[in-house]
Design a protein around this motif. Structure first.
Motif, PDB file in Angstrom:
ATOM      1  N   UNK A 478       0.769  -1.147   0.018  1.00  0.00           N
ATOM      2  CA  UNK A 478      -0.054   0.085  -0.190  1.00  0.00           C
ATOM      3  C   UNK A 478       0.812   1.242   0.170  1.00  0.00           C
ATOM      4  N   UNK A 479       0.943   1.970  -1.060  1.00  0.00           N
ATOM      5  CA  UNK A 479       1.637   3.176  -1.056  1.00  0.00           C
ATOM      6  C   UNK A 479       1.062   4.442  -1.571  1.00  0.00           C
ATOM      7  N   UNK A 480       1.531   5.609  -1.055  1.00  0.00           N
ATOM      8  CA  UNK A 480       0.791   6.768  -1.306  1.00  0.00           C
ATOM      9  C   UNK A 480       1.795   7.982  -1.445  1.00  0.00           C
ATOM     10  N   UNK A 481       1.436   8.991  -2.265  1.00  0.00           N
ATOM     11  CA  UNK A 481       2.500  10.153  -2.599  1.00  0.00           C
ATOM     12  C   UNK A 481       1.630  11.391  -2.835  1.00  0.00           C
ATOM     13  N   UNK A 482       1.810  12.471  -2.210  1.00  0.00           N
ATOM     14  CA  UNK A 482       1.523  13.727  -2.348  1.00  0.00           C
ATOM     15  C   UNK A 482       2.253  14.886  -2.569  1.00  0.00           C
ATOM     16  N   UNK A 483       1.961  15.652  -3.645  1.00  0.00           N
ATOM     17  CA  UNK A 483       2.649  16.785  -3.743  1.00  0.00           C
ATOM     18  C   UNK A 483       1.702  17.938  -3.651  1.00  0.00           C
ATOM     19  N   UNK A 484       2.260  18.809  -2.728  1.00  0.00           N
ATOM     20  CA  UNK A 484       1.399  20.036  -2.496  1.00  0.00           C
ATOM     21  C   UNK A 484       2.087  21.327  -2.539  1.00  0.00           C
ATOM     22  N   UNK A 485       1.369  22.189  -3.220  1.00  0.00           N
ATOM     23  CA  UNK A 485       2.027  23.708  -3.255  1.00  0.00           C
ATOM     24  C   UNK A 485       1.200  24.625  -2.296  1.00  0.00           C
ATOM     25  N   UNK A 486       1.776  25.455  -1.591  1.00  0.00           N
ATOM     26  CA  UNK A 486       0.800  26.261  -0.722  1.00  0.00           C
ATOM     27  C   UNK A 486       1.353  27.742  -0.707  1.00  0.00           C
ATOM     28  N   UNK A 487       0.541  28.475  -0.387  1.00  0.00           N
ATOM     29  CA  UNK A 487       0.611  30.033  -0.329  1.00  0.00           C
ATOM     30  C   UNK A 487      -0.133  30.818   0.639  1.00  0.00           C
ATOM     31  N   UNK A 488       0.528  31.145   1.735  1.00  0.00           N
ATOM     32  CA  UNK A 488      -0.424  32.109   2.922  1.00  0.00           C
ATOM     33  C   UNK A 488       0.035  33.444   2.879  1.00  0.00           C
ATOM     34  N   UNK A 489      -0.968  34.138   2.643  1.00  0.00           N
ATOM     35  CA  UNK A 489      -0.934  35.845   2.736  1.00  0.00           C
ATOM     36  C   UNK A 489      -1.504  36.061   4.222  1.00  0.00           C
ATOM     37  N   UNK A 490      -0.862  36.994   4.623  1.00  0.00           N
ATOM     38  CA  UNK A 490      -1.346  37.397   6.155  1.00  0.00           C
ATOM     39  C   UNK A 490      -1.393  39.044   6.278  1.00  0.00           C
ATOM     40  N   UNK A 491      -2.289  39.567   6.780  1.00  0.00           N
ATOM     41  CA  UNK A 491      -2.339  40.891   7.063  1.00  0.00           C
ATOM     42  C   UNK A 491      -2.722  41.320   8.440  1.00  0.00           C
ATOM     43  N   UNK A 492      -2.039  41.977   9.181  1.00  0.00           N
ATOM     44  CA  UNK A 492      -2.350  42.400  10.795  1.00  0.00           C
ATOM     45  C   UNK A 492      -2.519  43.729  10.498  1.00  0.00           C
ATOM     46  N   UNK A 493      -3.768  44.340  10.940  1.00  0.00           N
ATOM     47  CA  UNK A 493      -4.063  45.567  10.862  1.00  0.00           C
ATOM     48  C   UNK A 493      -4.099  46.172  12.125  1.00  0.00           C
ATOM     49  N   UNK A 494      -3.336  47.191  12.717  1.00  0.00           N
ATOM     50  CA  UNK A 494      -3.299  47.653  13.902  1.00  0.00           C
ATOM     51  C   UNK A 494      -4.625  48.511  14.282  1.00  0.00           C
ATOM     52  N   UNK A 495      -4.678  48.528  15.736  1.00  0.00           N
ATOM     53  CA  UNK A 495      -5.849  49.355  16.000  1.00  0.00           C
ATOM     54  C   UNK A 495      -5.572  50.925  15.941  1.00  0.00           C
ATOM     55  N   UNK A 496      -6.705  51.796  15.527  1.00  0.00           N
ATOM     56  CA  UNK A 496      -6.624  53.155  15.149  1.00  0.00           C
ATOM     57  C   UNK A 496      -6.102  53.888  16.458  1.00  0.00           C
TER      58      UNK A 496
END
Length: 761
Positions: A478-496
């Motif tokens: 029983x064999x398995x293989x996975x190729x995955x490309x990921x991209x994370x975008x993050x924005x932190x907005x400061x309090x006024x």
């Protein structure tokens, strides 16, 4: 109730699930549904006779996994897997995923960090947080919410690294929830439950054919409940899950389903650990470092505390069979959940100006906290399964493409007003309440929006392929293989209010390659012996957050954490293949964790490594048609192999060495069913320090506990049955969850009762 019956029963009639908003409307719905057979009888005078052959209940027997990625039967799958069927959930009176997971050993539930109380299904499996590795029909379901089981066919617990199956995730596995779907049959079920602490719940599950190949199914649920042993804590929710299927029994099938759940709960911020064995506070040193234990019914929050959830999930599934050996499926899902949380956590790490001679005047610190969070997912999964023979080898192949976009938006909330003088204070302001006689109606410390927010988006594209190669009747690979490309975008907005703080925009991307390989030997047709290895990866930003801080695990410059598991085991289908028993020994190593390399300079380097190893034994199914069982025992040794000077060699927190669970029911010929169960969780390390314990150690361990449950049911006739569940028979005092600092806990439910009336039509 599971197991055999003196009446002919369709397996689709087991377990109910439903409910409109009130018990009255549930009753009305049941009367309408019960009228359907009479209408059908009238119509039968002019229609051809149709013979329906009912199939017996499968009971607790785990038949197969819902994912097409598993092409071999469970007995030949080289991995530790627990399948918890809906019949188990019905017999136990389970309502949430947390309830269901108590049937799998090695799973614990925790409260989280001091200032970020975990809510919902806060699952730890084999010592690692698995809350971000929960799936519904193979699609990741993110959010700190409580998941109801009213629309579930079964819960599948897959242990060990599973990167090839799911992509990024926990080093020790994942949990998949398999939803109910329309079937080519007419059936209906409903239930009404009443119990301790004003528990009230109603469910319904109705399936109707509208043509030879089409059917609709409707699941409903409503609940209005208190929590046994706790003042003011409530669990109120309702849900609806309609679905329609076309082409049932034909080569081409199309299913549309929708799930909507709303919750309006009053959450539990916990109880202070003062008075428990192991508690120590230097303020109380002159009287032994401890004080009296609090009344476990005490509620330390405000009556305005709330946990409001609105969740929607829309799914389209297309399936086509080119032949019996070649099949195509495609799943498209849009999902969104919104959580509006205000929760007050109580802390006993220090008391406010205690007069040691007068405990009645002691004040305890509180932290009102809030969160407004929205999670969204849009995904498309395409899978092809094929069976073919090449050169004398039999192949069962599963391959596919997964595309997903997941988003999480969080608006920051905090308590900023000091109730004593009305002045603004910092975001970590802590209010107070009387330790032994808390007043939930006292002057309110509001939790308000700060204007700060965070926005995370995770986009993934993955290709995978699995092949179960059968060399002969004894040997397979029983064999398995996975190729995955990921991209994370993050924005932190400061309090006024903090103009000097700049907004933060970060991104990270990369590729993950994970796999699994297992060799299976079958000494008999009903058994297997296997050896397997599997890997997983968890990159920075997997939970939608990135940080520019070099010592933060979510710094985009860090490498993914990587886990590898080696497992050997055996599985056997016994008693006419109705009972599956398994035994496995495993070792999981997780590396690339952050650790302090130099205690003087405080330098943090990505060299940390932990290891979890042990043995797990499980059994699930039917001993006889009348006798059902599900249970298991796990021995686990979880240790930090490489870390800081004070953590190397220490135990991994929240990983009990011994955990066991057993539930069994037996049905007598006259329709009377008896059931019972036991759950044992060994001592758990709360701290990851290996420093020798002293008299000033602050609650270093979570105590072990053993809890007994029981049920009795009576089948009045083939349409009506009654069921009584008794939880915690011995009224055992135990800690169900403890926070990371050890100064507060969630009480394990004391002895309580639930009476349920089940109907079939």
């Amino acid at each position: 109730m599971a197991s055999s019956s003196p009446f002919v029963r369709s397996r689709k009639h087991a377990a109910p699930s439903i409910a409109p908003r009130t018990a009255t409307s549930v009753a009305a719905l049941a009367l309408v549904a019960l009228g359907a057979p009479a209408q059908a009888q009238t119509a039968a005078a002019t229609l051809p006779e149709v013979k329906v052959q009912a199939t017996p209940d499968a009971g607790y027997e785990p038949e197969k996994l819902s994912s097409p990625k598993f092409t071999a039967p469970l007995v030949d799958t080289p991995q530790t897997i627990t399948v918890i069927r809906k019949e188990v959930l019905q017999d136990q009176g389970s309502t949430t995923l947390t309830d269901a997971l108590r049937n799998s050993p090695g799973i614990t539930f925790q409260m989280g960090e001091n200032g970020n109380t975990a809510t919902g299904d806060a699952v730890y499996m084999r010592g690692y947080d698995t809350s971000g590795s929960i799936f519904v029909d193979g699609v990741r379901d993110v959010g700190t919410i409580t998941r109801d089981v009213f629309n579930l066919e079964q819960v599948e617990v897959v242990k060990g690294p599973a990167g090839a199956d799911i992509g990024r995730g926990s080093p020790t596995g994942y949990i998949n929830l398999s939803s109910k779907a329309p079937q080519a049959d007419n059936f209906g079920a409903a239930s009404l439950s009443f119990g301790t602490a004003s528990q009230k719940r109603a469910t319904a599950d109705i399936n109707r054919k509208f043509s030879d190949t089409g059917a609709v199914r409707l699941n409903l649920m409503v609940q209005d409940s208190g929590v046994p042993g706790r003042d003011h804590v409530t669990n109120d929710r309702w849900g609806i899950a309609p679905s329609v299927a076309f082409g049932l029994g034909t080569p081409t099938r199309l299913t549309f389903s929708y799930l909507h759940v709303q919750q309006n709960n009053r959450p539990d911020g916990g109880l202070p650990t003062i008075g428990l064995d192991g508690y120590y506070l230097s303020q109380l040193e002159s009287i032994g470092g401890n004080g009296p234990r609090v009344d476990t019914s005490n509620y330390y929050g405000w009556l305005s505390d709330h946990d409001k959830v609105k969740a929607d999930m829309l799914t389209a599934r297309f399936e086509h069979d080119f032949s019996s050996d070649l099949k195509l499926s495609n799943v498209t899902r849009w999902g969104r959940s919104r959580q509006d949380l205000v929760l007050t956590g109580v802390f006993s790490s220090s008391l406010i100006t205690p007069d040691l001679s007068n405990p009645a005047g002691w004040l305890v610190r509180l932290l009102p906290q809030g969160k407004l969070q929205t999670n969204k997912v849009l995904t498309n999964h395409t899978n092809v399964t094929a069976k073919l023979d090449t050169g004398g080898l039999k192949h069962a192949i599963s391959a596919g493409l997964e595309l997903a976009r997941e988003e999480q938006d969080t608006d920051a909330r905090t308590s900023q007003i000091d109730a004593t003088n009305g002045t603004l204070v910092g975001t970590a302001y802590q209010a107070f309440n009387n330790l032994y006689t808390p007043d939930p109606s006292r002057a309110l410390v509001p939790v308000v929006a700060t204007g700060a927010s965070t926005h995370g988006k995770l986009t993934t594209a993955a290709l995978y392929a699995f092949d179960n190669i059968e060399f002969n009747k004894q040997w397979s690979l029983n064999a398995g293989l996975r190729f995955e490309h990921y991209k994370t975008d993050y924005l932190s907005v400061a309090a006024p209010a903090t103009p000097a703080v700049a907004d933060t925009a970060l991104s990270a991307s990369g590729n993950l390659l994970t796999g699994k390989l297992g060799v299976v030997y079958k000494p008999a047709e009903n058994g297997s012996i296997y050896a397997a290895v599997a890997t997983s990866s968890k990159p920075p930003g997997s939970d939608f957050a990135l940080s520019a801080t070099a010592t933060n695990v979510n710094n985009p410059n860090l490498d993914p954490q990587k886990a590898t598991t080696f497992e050997i085991g055996t599985k056997w289908e016994l008693l006419n293949r109705k009972l599956l028993v398994t035994a496995a020994a495993f070792r999981t190593t997780n590396k690339n964790e952050l650790a302090v390399a130099d205690s003087v300079t405080g330098e943090v380097v990505q060299f940390g490594k932990t290891r979890v190893q042990g043995v797990e034994l499980t059994a699930a199914g039917q001993i006889t048609p009348a006798w059902a069982v599900i249970g298991g025992i796990a021995y686990t040794n979880a240790k930090i192999l490489e870390g800081s000077a004070t953590s190397t060699g220490a135990a991994v927190r929240y990983s009990p060495k011994v955990a066991a669970t057993l539930w069994t029911t037996y049905k007598l010929p006259m329709g009377l069913t008896f059931g019972g169960g036991v759950r044992h969780v060994d001592t758990q390390a709360r701290s990851t320090s290996n420093v020798a314990l002293t008299s000033t150690s602050f609650f270093p361990k979570v105590p072990a506990y053993t809890v007994f449950d029981a049920m009795v049911g009576y089948e009045i006739n083939r349409s009506v049955s009654l069921q009584l569940n008794v939880y915690n028979l011995t009224n055992k005092f135990y800690l169900a969850r403890v926070n990371n600092a050890g100064n507060r806990f969630v009480l394990g439910a004391p002895r309580s009762f639930l009476v349920t009336a089940n109907f079939k039509f």
